[in-house]
Design a protein around this motif. Structure first.
Motif, PDB file in Angstrom:
ATOM      1  N   THR A 139      -5.256   3.441  -2.340  1.00 21.19           N
ATOM      2  CA  THR A 139      -4.924   3.033  -3.707  1.00 21.19           C
ATOM      3  C   THR A 139      -5.921   2.020  -4.275  1.00 21.19           C
ATOM      4  OG1 THR A 139      -3.452   1.293  -2.872  1.00 21.19           O
ATOM      5  CG2 THR A 139      -2.459   3.446  -3.348  1.00 21.19           C
ATOM      6  N   LYS A 140      -7.027   1.788  -3.554  1.00 22.30           N
ATOM      7  CA  LYS A 140      -8.052   0.825  -3.972  1.00 22.30           C
ATOM      8  C   LYS A 140      -7.434  -0.538  -4.258  1.00 22.30           C
ATOM      9  CE  LYS A 140     -11.261   4.257  -5.876  1.00 22.30           C
ATOM     10  NZ  LYS A 140     -12.101   4.660  -7.031  1.00 22.30           N
ATOM     11  N   SER A 141      -6.596  -0.989  -3.343  1.00 23.79           N
ATOM     12  CA  SER A 141      -5.851  -2.236  -3.513  1.00 23.79           C
ATOM     13  C   SER A 141      -6.385  -3.339  -2.614  1.00 23.79           C
ATOM     14  CB  SER A 141      -4.369  -1.999  -3.202  1.00 23.79           C
ATOM     15  OG  SER A 141      -3.824  -1.014  -4.045  1.00 23.79           O
ATOM     16  N   GLU A 142      -6.222  -4.567  -3.044  1.00 19.31           N
ATOM     17  CA  GLU A 142      -6.597  -5.740  -2.249  1.00 19.31           C
ATOM     18  C   GLU A 142      -5.324  -6.312  -1.629  1.00 19.31           C
ATOM     19  OE1 GLU A 142      -7.807 -10.167  -3.417  1.00 19.31           O
ATOM     20  OE2 GLU A 142      -9.415  -8.726  -3.919  1.00 19.31           O
ATOM     21  N   GLY A 193      -1.529   6.070  -9.025  1.00 18.72           N
ATOM     22  CA  GLY A 193      -2.797   5.707  -9.637  1.00 18.72           C
ATOM     23  C   GLY A 193      -2.916   4.256 -10.034  1.00 18.72           C
ATOM     24  N   ILE A 194      -2.089   3.389  -9.441  1.00 17.96           N
ATOM     25  CA  ILE A 194      -2.089   1.961  -9.788  1.00 17.96           C
ATOM     26  C   ILE A 194      -2.563   1.151  -8.589  1.00 17.96           C
ATOM     27  CG2 ILE A 194      -0.640   0.006 -10.458  1.00 17.96           C
ATOM     28  CD1 ILE A 194       1.227   2.077 -11.791  1.00 17.96           C
ATOM     29  N   SER A 195      -3.534   0.282  -8.796  1.00 17.68           N
ATOM     30  CA  SER A 195      -4.008  -0.592  -7.735  1.00 17.68           C
ATOM     31  C   SER A 195      -3.014  -1.732  -7.518  1.00 17.68           C
ATOM     32  CB  SER A 195      -5.394  -1.163  -8.070  1.00 17.68           C
ATOM     33  OG  SER A 195      -6.362  -0.135  -8.084  1.00 17.68           O
ATOM     34  N   LEU A 196      -2.816  -2.102  -6.262  1.00 13.23           N
ATOM     35  CA  LEU A 196      -1.859  -3.141  -5.905  1.00 13.23           C
ATOM     36  C   LEU A 196      -2.607  -4.393  -5.438  1.00 13.23           C
ATOM     37  CD1 LEU A 196       0.546  -0.865  -3.830  1.00 13.23           C
ATOM     38  CD2 LEU A 196       0.419  -1.152  -6.313  1.00 13.23           C
ATOM     39  N   LYS A 197      -1.879  -5.485  -5.336  1.00 10.72           N
ATOM     40  CA  LYS A 197      -2.506  -6.723  -4.863  1.00 10.72           C
ATOM     41  C   LYS A 197      -1.438  -7.669  -4.348  1.00 10.72           C
ATOM     42  CE  LYS A 197      -5.915 -10.240  -6.125  1.00 10.72           C
ATOM     43  NZ  LYS A 197      -6.874 -10.725  -7.160  1.00 10.72           N
ATOM     44  N   GLY A 198      -1.767  -8.369  -3.243  1.00 13.03           N
ATOM     45  CA  GLY A 198      -0.846  -9.368  -2.719  1.00 13.03           C
ATOM     46  C   GLY A 198      -0.807  -9.408  -1.216  1.00 13.03           C
ATOM     47  N   GLU A 199       0.240 -10.061  -0.690  1.00 13.46           N
ATOM     48  CA  GLU A 199       0.426 -10.221   0.751  1.00 13.46           C
ATOM     49  C   GLU A 199       1.663  -9.460   1.207  1.00 13.46           C
ATOM     50  OE1 GLU A 199       0.803 -14.363   1.589  1.00 13.46           O
ATOM     51  OE2 GLU A 199      -1.336 -14.797   1.278  1.00 13.46           O
ATOM     52  N   VAL A 200       1.595  -8.926   2.415  1.00 12.16           N
ATOM     53  CA  VAL A 200       2.761  -8.291   3.020  1.00 12.16           C
ATOM     54  C   VAL A 200       2.961  -8.862   4.415  1.00 12.16           C
ATOM     55  CG1 VAL A 200       2.608  -6.148   1.705  1.00 12.16           C
ATOM     56  CG2 VAL A 200       1.381  -6.349   3.869  1.00 12.16           C
ATOM     57  N   HIS A 201       4.198  -8.974   4.810  1.00 10.47           N
ATOM     58  CA  HIS A 201       4.547  -9.424   6.153  1.00 10.47           C
ATOM     59  C   HIS A 201       5.134  -8.234   6.915  1.00 10.47           C
ATOM     60  CE1 HIS A 201       4.072 -13.814   5.421  1.00 10.47           C
ATOM     61  NE2 HIS A 201       4.265 -13.422   4.162  1.00 10.47           N
ATOM     62  N   PRO A 202       4.473  -7.773   7.953  1.00  9.34           N
ATOM     63  CA  PRO A 202       4.985  -6.600   8.668  1.00  9.34           C
ATOM     64  C   PRO A 202       6.329  -6.879   9.318  1.00  9.34           C
ATOM     65  CG  PRO A 202       3.166  -7.598   9.880  1.00  9.34           C
ATOM     66  CD  PRO A 202       3.229  -8.280   8.550  1.00  9.34           C
ATOM     67  N   GLN A 203       7.158  -5.860   9.360  1.00  6.28           N
ATOM     68  CA  GLN A 203       8.467  -5.948   9.996  1.00  6.28           C
ATOM     69  C   GLN A 203       8.318  -5.999  11.512  1.00  6.28           C
ATOM     70  OE1 GLN A 203       9.712  -2.066   8.578  1.00  6.28           O
ATOM     71  NE2 GLN A 203       9.547  -1.212  10.610  1.00  6.28           N
TER      72      GLN A 203
END
Length: 438
Positions: free
Chosen positions: A253-256, A9-19
């Motif tokens: 998760t309604k995340s940006e 139930g926690i919204s996340l935020k940031g950048e990810v680099h795919p493997q």
């Protein structure tokens, strides 16, 4: 056995680099057996299945040097072929489904290849007929020990090019046959070949090594055999399945979230499949930006108003590896969708765990499920569950991240087989997830 503990139930935020791409890595690593020269491969994912294959190559006495976390050199100039008939090989080879793809290169270069019945996900029948029928067409003799589940092909006088129409567009089957055919005498024509981006990557790498493969990217490949291949450098694509998983996770998760350097041109219809569920996907150069879906997302209908169907199909169709993720994302959409898993009859059985969490799902049969979305008006409830396979495990993790309360996922080695350092990468986005020993 390791478990994940997730506070949802926690919204996340940031950048990810795919493997790097898992499915490409398994093909490319087997291809190093085709030459005695050094091959350098970068962007190799640090995951269980790939590491098992690297150790299998090491047991074959391939010289392996790790240059950095995700870059290795391989040199197969002094192989121990006796290992192929050892008890250690029977144990090592059957623990990994991708091990089947060492057979083609070994057969082409040394005139023999063996493999115990390989393992992998328990998602239904996964035939090996296409692989061995292709080798037989190239002139190999096939044998199978039913008591020990041990396969073998031999061609002491070398392989001969041939025309073949594959009974199914098997990705690993096509890869295995291509790797055998590049050193066969004469021309080989493969019709109904798989043409996934990872297979295109394999063909391009082989051509860089001196092979002569025409028709790359199509379902008709023509291969002129050569006497030997040389070394090369190759970089793996980002993993399209992981990219799709991050898209689904962000929406659920309604995340940006921004997914960096996705090799957009290799994603095919994956972005559109998520758009059909109402998810907003923005292309920013070679990145994907997913905004926080604060107001939810609505499943599209067909033009005539009938219920949307998402079904897997050979490339350029939708990859079956993402249907589990699409299914779980649909549980919180507005509207209904039919998920049709055509290829594997056991892959939808994980939905009982989602139903326990409060999802509205009707399992019609082993291949089809109807999902009636909650439109976020009813949140999934946390629970304790076990990961049955790689992709279902990731889908359950997405569900847990969106659920109310604290969930526990057991058997997470299944997830680790396909996703690199997942808990740490989620924590960097703000997720409350812990790994512990049960």
């Amino acid at each position: 056995m390791s478990v994940f503990k997730i506070e949802g139930g926690i919204s996340l935020k940031g950048e990810v680099h795919p493997q790097g791409a898992k499915n490409e890595a398994l093909q490319i690593l087997c291809a190093v057996l085709l030459t005695a020269e050094k091959v350098t491969i970068s962007n190799i994912p640090d995951i269980i299945d790939v590491n098992k294959l690297i150790e299998l190559l090491r047991s074959l006495k391939v010289k392996i040097e790790q240059l950095d976390k995700n870059t290795y050199t391989f040199q197969a100039d002094a192989l121990d072929l006796d290992y192929l008939e050892s008890e250690d090989f029977r144990k090592d080879g059957k623990s990994l489904r991708g091990s089947i793809m060492i057979v083609g290169p070994l057969l082409a270069r040394f005139g023999k290849g063996y493999i115990p019945k390989p393992g992998g996900d328990k998602i239904g029948r996964r035939r090996l007929d296409t692989h061995f029928e292709g080798f037989i067409n190239l002139g190999a003799t096939f044998r199978y020990n039913k008591e020990e589940y041990f396969y073998g092909v031999e061609a002491p006088d070398g392989l001969k090019g041939a025309y073949m129409l594959l009974d199914e567009a098997s990705v690993t089957g096509t890869a295995n046959i291509v790797m055998a055919a590049v050193l066969a005498e004469g021309e080989t024509t493969i019709y109904n070949a798989a043409c996934e981006p990872y297979l295109q990557q394999l063909c391009n790498m082989l051509n860089l090594m001196g092979a002569k493969i025409d028709g790359v990217g199509s379902n008709l490949l023509r291969i002129q055999g050569v006497k030997e291949l040389k070394g090369c450098e190759h970089r793996l694509l980002p993993d399209m399945i992981e990219i799709g998983s991050w898209i689904g996770l962000a929406a659920m998760t309604k995340s940006e979230i921004t997914i960096k350097n996705v090799a957009w041109d290799s994603l095919g219809i994956i972005p559109n499949a998520f758009r059909r569920l109402g998810i907003h996907i923005e292309k920013r150069n070679d990145d994907i930006f997913i905004p926080a879906h604060i107001d939810g997302y609505e499943i599209q209908s067909y033009i005539d108003g009938s219920i949307l169907t998402l079904a897997d199909a050979p490339w350029p169709g939708l990859t079956p590896d993402l249907l589990s993720v699409l299914l779980v994302v649909a549980t919180q959409a507005k509207g209904e969708v039919l998920i049709h898993q055509k290829m594997f009859e056991s892959r939808l059985f994980f939905v009982d765990k989602l139903i326990d969490m409060g999802a509205k799902i009707i399992l019609c049969d082993p291949h089809r499920a109807i999902i009636i979305g909650h439109d976020f008006k009813s949140q999934l409830k946390a629970t304790q569950m076990s990961s049955p396979d790689i992709r279902a495990g990731m889908s359950l993790l997405i569900a847990a991240l969106s659920a109310k309360g604290t969930s526990v996922i057991q058997n997470i080695d299944q997830i680790d087989r396909g996703y690199e350092n997942l808990d740490k990468r989620l924590q960097a986005l703000g997720a409350r997830i812990e790994r512990s020993e049960n």
